[in-house]
Design an enzyme around this catalytic site. Sequence first.
Site, PDB file in Angstrom:
ATOM      1  CB  SER A 112     -27.627  36.013  40.456  1.00 18.43           C
ATOM      2  OG  SER A 112     -26.874  37.071  39.902  1.00 18.43           O
ATOM      3  CE  LYS A 149     -24.954  35.691  37.245  1.00 18.99           C
ATOM      4  NZ  LYS A 149     -25.865  36.803  37.211  1.00 18.99           N
TER       5      LYS A 149
END
Length: 191
Positions: A112, A149
């Site tokens: 991701s 993230k």
Amino acid sequence: MLSYLHKLEAAGAPPPCFREICVELGYQSTNAAKKLINRLRDAGDVTFQPGRARTLKLAKTPETGVPLLGSIAAGFPDNQDVGRIERLQFNPLNFGIRNPTDAFALRVRGDSMTGRQFFDGDLVLLDRSAKPKNQDVVAALIDQECTLKTLVVRNGKAWLKAENPAYPDIIPAHDLQIQGVAKAVIRILAA
């Protein structure tokens, strides 16, 4: 001699006296055992209090390097347990981390964060004392699950953004805690 001391310590046995050292090493004289212990003390391998019985101890050397605390999802958050702690032998000061005890590393799992050049299998070096800012890559605990993230802060609200269009933004339902701010990514290249 040091392996003998490690074996005793692991078994929870008391430290040996000079006569027991003589028996273990095949010495005839306690003077030879005392000389050996003094050499080990001078080298920093053991400590003891002269004139007192059974005070011989292995010297505890301070751990160096950065602890590798396991892995972190770079995909959907998870709550995987931390495995055994290894230490990476480099100085976190070289990566802008002011206090080496605030440094830790995690292995990236997932894809991701490929848009920010964090790939599956990379090691990410993090600083737990750094104040997170908008657009920092962070290790975060969001609703009790960990993930790597990009932190987005707008109008006083914070959420996590994936750097791969295949993954959605993650908006906390209850809680968002930043565990560390990424300072470096370490990639091992295949030979």
